[in-house]
Scaffold this motif. Structure first.
Motif, mmCIF file in Angstrom:
data_model
loop_
_atom_site.group_PDB
_atom_site.id
_atom_site.type_symbol
_atom_site.label_atom_id
_atom_site.label_comp_id
_atom_site.label_asym_id
_atom_site.label_seq_id
_atom_site.Cartn_x
_atom_site.Cartn_y
_atom_site.Cartn_z
ATOM 1 N N LEU A 156 40.922 14.410 8.508
ATOM 2 C CA LEU A 156 41.451 14.833 7.102
ATOM 3 C C LEU A 156 41.264 13.620 6.112
ATOM 4 N N TYR A 157 41.427 12.499 6.290
ATOM 5 C CA TYR A 157 41.197 11.337 5.495
ATOM 6 C C TYR A 157 39.631 11.585 5.058
ATOM 7 N N THR A 158 38.831 12.032 5.705
ATOM 8 C CA THR A 158 37.470 12.265 5.334
ATOM 9 C C THR A 158 37.111 13.263 4.332
ATOM 10 N N TYR A 159 37.891 14.290 4.478
ATOM 11 C CA TYR A 159 37.771 15.488 3.484
ATOM 12 C C TYR A 159 38.694 15.145 2.195
ATOM 13 N N PHE A 160 39.806 14.444 2.212
ATOM 14 C CA PHE A 160 40.887 14.422 1.259
ATOM 15 C C PHE A 160 40.631 12.954 0.700
ATOM 16 N N PRO A 162 39.386 11.524 -2.297
ATOM 17 C CA PRO A 162 39.831 11.595 -3.632
ATOM 18 C C PRO A 162 41.116 11.546 -3.978
ATOM 19 N N TYR A 163 42.147 11.932 -3.074
ATOM 20 C CA TYR A 163 43.567 11.785 -3.076
ATOM 21 C C TYR A 163 43.976 10.635 -2.350
ATOM 22 N N MET A 164 43.188 9.900 -1.896
ATOM 23 C CA MET A 164 43.985 8.520 -1.091
ATOM 24 C C MET A 164 44.457 7.636 -2.145
ATOM 25 N N PRO A 165 45.580 6.769 -1.805
ATOM 26 C CA PRO A 165 45.963 5.574 -2.588
ATOM 27 C C PRO A 165 45.092 4.481 -2.542
ATOM 28 N N GLY A 166 44.991 3.461 -3.572
ATOM 29 C CA GLY A 166 44.693 2.232 -3.490
ATOM 30 C C GLY A 166 43.082 2.231 -3.282
ATOM 31 N N PHE A 167 43.114 1.209 -2.070
ATOM 32 C CA PHE A 167 41.432 0.902 -1.763
ATOM 33 C C PHE A 167 40.994 1.927 -0.613
ATOM 34 N N ARG A 171 35.059 9.145 -2.105
ATOM 35 C CA ARG A 171 34.563 10.300 -3.038
ATOM 36 C C ARG A 171 34.706 11.904 -2.399
ATOM 37 N N GLY A 172 35.179 11.700 -0.930
ATOM 38 C CA GLY A 172 35.470 12.812 -0.027
ATOM 39 C C GLY A 172 34.041 13.708 0.442
ATOM 40 N N ASN A 173 34.331 14.592 1.340
ATOM 41 C CA ASN A 173 33.390 15.023 1.833
ATOM 42 C C ASN A 173 33.719 16.641 2.359
ATOM 43 N N ASP A 174 32.748 17.345 2.137
ATOM 44 C CA ASP A 174 32.961 18.911 2.169
ATOM 45 C C ASP A 174 33.068 19.183 3.936
ATOM 46 N N VAL A 175 33.378 20.296 4.316
ATOM 47 C CA VAL A 175 33.553 20.616 5.518
ATOM 48 C C VAL A 175 32.122 20.449 6.297
ATOM 49 N N SER A 176 31.129 21.138 5.455
ATOM 50 C CA SER A 176 30.002 21.335 6.083
ATOM 51 C C SER A 176 29.386 19.952 6.562
ATOM 52 N N ARG A 177 29.373 18.798 5.547
ATOM 53 C CA ARG A 177 28.874 17.429 5.956
ATOM 54 C C ARG A 177 29.809 16.732 7.062
ATOM 55 N N ILE A 178 31.093 17.150 7.185
ATOM 56 C CA ILE A 178 31.900 16.460 8.021
ATOM 57 C C ILE A 178 31.414 16.967 9.326
ATOM 58 N N THR A 438 32.789 7.610 5.658
ATOM 59 C CA THR A 438 33.494 7.042 4.346
ATOM 60 C C THR A 438 33.506 5.561 4.204
ATOM 61 N N GLY A 439 32.848 5.085 5.105
ATOM 62 C CA GLY A 439 32.995 3.481 4.897
ATOM 63 C C GLY A 439 34.325 2.749 5.034
ATOM 64 N N ILE A 440 35.269 3.304 5.302
ATOM 65 C CA ILE A 440 36.639 2.765 5.656
ATOM 66 C C ILE A 440 36.531 1.826 6.400
ATOM 67 N N GLY A 441 35.677 1.499 7.479
ATOM 68 C CA GLY A 441 35.868 0.506 8.283
ATOM 69 C C GLY A 441 35.572 -0.954 7.512
ATOM 70 N N LEU A 442 34.755 -0.941 6.734
ATOM 71 C CA LEU A 442 34.619 -2.285 5.934
ATOM 72 C C LEU A 442 35.743 -2.565 4.990
ATOM 73 N N LYS A 443 36.501 -1.486 4.427
ATOM 74 C CA LYS A 443 37.469 -1.574 3.493
ATOM 75 C C LYS A 443 38.752 -1.887 4.491
ATOM 76 N N LEU A 444 38.869 -1.616 5.721
ATOM 77 C CA LEU A 444 40.135 -1.903 6.320
ATOM 78 C C LEU A 444 39.912 -3.281 6.836
ATOM 79 N N ALA A 445 38.574 -3.589 7.281
ATOM 80 C CA ALA A 445 38.512 -5.065 7.635
ATOM 81 C C ALA A 445 38.517 -5.973 6.523
#
Length: 648
Positions: A156-160, A162-167, A171-178, A438-445
């Motif tokens: 869900l995070y990968t799809y939504f 653009p609507y996530m807060p802060g860091f 940009r989000g990803n469509d269902v086909s890419r996921i 999503t690149g969230i790993g580096l952001k969370l680190a």
């Protein structure tokens, strides 16, 4: 030796209650034999593919997944009520067939999928979407709901995005890419975790199943009794020694607890140990089995792949911390026995030493594994050599000789045990895929480092908490995959060596099994001891203080992991850490050479912690405090003994 051991059915019930991966249907009739044949074929395929086939990962991993998912839907019920009735049902049979066909889609259309990379048809996406759902449901059945929720959250995070807060925004990803990234690349379901499951992990689990068939599990108990049974508080030390050995054949803390605990816990209670303490000794020791080389928990094989080093390097680095862990528990059981005035076992309560030593050959396959790994043989080949050596060694005596039926049962048992790893690694692959997409790993680190203000100790503390929380609902394998993807990079950014950073998350993922409020290994031990579960968990945490300290030590002083160090530097670290654990153990138990008063207990713990911390100044300060407490305790003990002698 006569002990009030649990029946086999009671043991199986207790394992199933606390270890979801062991809660398989007890099938009967034709379906029992169908699943048995499929399990044997799963093992045979793994051996044949390793020895004779060179398949691309897009072919081998889907076949591994097909066997795993197909068998999960036959052996694991969707609801807890369905687990006991032993019936599969038409819905589960359909799900099993669909799971096999979906997994094998790569095999059916390999060339077409390679040509269509990034431009998938509607049918491709339907198949990929079904694969994701089937993996999530399989993980829920085998591993539990928490990992399914985490994987669903990342989807869900990968799809939504653009609507996530802060860091967290992206940009989000469509269902086909996921779907495409999750099933049609080697970064999702078919990624490295499942790849390791389909090679190293499966074969070592199979090796453990063959060892178990020779009766080596029971032999570990007898050998531990001969070595440690007559010592002060003998049964507790038997539990420590036996569980360390059991870890070589069992990848589950709960299964280890029940297997050896059904034998050791009643002995400890009869000798005079409190129920909670007896259960905690077994839970702590059994949990530590996963960090004990040469054959560690499944996550250690993943670590070798993630860091890109031979597995033997991981086992070598884990050796000193494992020694420190079991030494810590041994010390505390010794002081507890001294405090309570407990004896060792009498010769009549022990097995015949000569008969036990005659079966020492049963340990030869483990020695073979160590030798071939040290010779540079790959982990897969080493496991196969270990399996072959087990069959040969078992033939030395009639009572251990493996028949064809035994070999087939070992094949089935190994494959059945591996199903939990298949489901966990496939589901964790979804999480890893979404992290990379999503690149969230580096952001969370980076967020973890910012939260800790760039302070290494705080970053370590937050990583520990995250690992313990994740460990409440996910098995060690999945826990390690998630934390190593998110937290380990933060530690590496701060200059921590790769092995130390990954080993840190690995350790705390394992220790979660005995850390309240959800301490499954401790709860299983409490079920045997009839003790209070939460209190047993607290006691287990206290006994495992070495496991909480060791990761901090080897991050601050990588010599403990044999990284960039000389032999003598490593010996010095081990000596100072062991002396420190003696002080910590004495302080926590409240006894050394005599009973310690509150101030002495504080000084003993403080001295132990200082001795454990790297650095000459801290070592000398710790030794001074420990010498002071030891001297006070020693002379008080002598005075008390003299008074007793005079009085008598």
């Amino acid at each position: 030796m006569s002990t009030q051991q649990m029946s086999q059915q009671e043991m199986e019930r207790l394992i199933a209650q606390y270890d979801k991966e062991s809660a398989v249907r007890q099938l009967s009739g034709p379906m029992k034999w169908i699943t048995f044949v499929l399990l044997v074929l799963f093992s045979v395929y793994q051996l044949v593919s390793t020895l004779f086939l060179t398949l691309p990962p897009q072919i081998h991993r889907p076949i591994h997944l097909a066997f795993g998912l197909g068998l999960v839907y036959l052996l694991y019920a969707g609801r807890s009520k369905g687990q006991a009735d032993g019936k599969v049902g038409i819905v589960n049979i359909i799900l099993s067939i669909v799971a096999v066909l979906v997994s094998l889609y790569w095999v059916f259309d390999y060339d077409g999928l390679v040509l269509r990379t990034g431009n998938y048809t509607t049918f491709d996406l339907v198949i990929g979407g079904a694969a994701i759902l089937l993996v999530l449901e399989a993980a829920r059945r085998v591993v539990g709901l928490p990992i399914t929720i985490i994987a669903a959250f990342f989807l869900l995070y990968t799809y939504f995005g653009p609507y996530m807060p802060g860091f967290l925004e992206h940009r989000g990803n469509d269902v086909s890419r996921i779907i495409g990234h999750s099933f049609y690349t080697l970064e999702g379901i078919l990624g490295t975790p499942l790849g390791v499951s389909s090679t190293f992990i499966f074969l070592f689990i199979l090796f453990g199943a063959f060892l178990e068939k020779t009766g080596v599990g029971e032999y570990f108990n007898d050998l531990a009794l001969v070595i440690a049974g007559r010592r002060i508080g003998g049964p507790a030390k038997v539990a420590v020694f036996s569980s360390a050995l059991q870890g070589t054949i069992s990848g589950s803390s709960v299964a280890n607890v029940v297997t050896s605990g059904a034998f050791t816990i009643p002995m400890m209670k009869r000798l005079g140990y409190r129920s909670e303490f007896a259960a905690a000794v077994e839970a702590s020791s059994s949990t530590g089995g996963q960090i004990m080389p040469p054959i560690m928990g499944a996550a250690a094989f993943l670590m070798a792949e993630f860091i890109n080093v031979p597995y033997m390097e991981i086992a070598k680095s884990a050796a000193l911390p494992a020694i420190l862990f079991f030494t810590g528990i041994w010390i505390m059981t010794h002081f507890e026995a001294k405090r309570l005035g407990l004896r060792g076992l009498t010769p009549e309560e022990l097995p015949n030493k000569k008969e036990v030593l005659k079966k020492l050959y049963l340990l030869l396959p483990i020695l073979v594994i160590i030798v071939v790994l040290m010779m540079g043989v790959s982990a897969e080949r080493s496991a196969i050599i270990g399996i072959a050596s087990t069959i040969v060694v078992s033939a030395f005596r009639k009572e251990t000789r493996l028949s064809l039926a035994d070999i087939l049962e070992a094949f089935a048992s190994g494959a059945r045990t591996a199903l939990g790893v298949v489901a966990a690694t496939a589901c964790a692959g979804i999480i890893v895929g979404m992290v990379t997409l999503t690149g969230i790993g580096l952001k969370l680190a980076n967020g973890l480092i910012d939260l800790a203000g760039g302070i290494l100790l705080l970053t370590l503390f937050f990583t520990m908490i995250a690992s313990l929380i994740l460990g409440m609902g996910t098995p060690t394998t999945a826990n390690y995959i998630i934390t190593s993807t998110i937290a380990a990079p933060a530690l590496i950014q701060m200059g921590v060596p790769d092995i130390a950073a990954h080993m840190f998350t690995f350790y705390f993922g394992i220790i979660a099994d005995i850390t309240p409020p959800v301490a499954l290994a401790a709860f299983a031990a409490a079920g045997i001891a009839k003790s209070k579960p939460i209190q047993t968990g607290v006691e287990s945490t206290r006994l495992s203080i070495a496991a909480f300290m060791a990761p901090y030590i080897f991050v601050l002083s990588p010599q403990l992991l044999l990284i960039d160090t000389t032999f003598w530097e490593s010996v010095w670290v081990l000596i100072t850490s062991t002396l420190g654990m003696i002080g910590v153990g004495a302080g926590l138990i409240g006894f050394w050479m005599s009973k310690l008063n509150p101030l002495e207990r504080i000084l003993a713990v403080a001295g132990g912690v200082l001795a454990v911390m790297p650095g000459l100044a801290t070592d000398l300060s710790g030794f001074a405090l420990l010498a002071l407490v030891f001297g006070l305790s020693y002379f008080r003990g002598r005075k008390e003994n003299q008074q007793i002698q005079i009085a008598s």
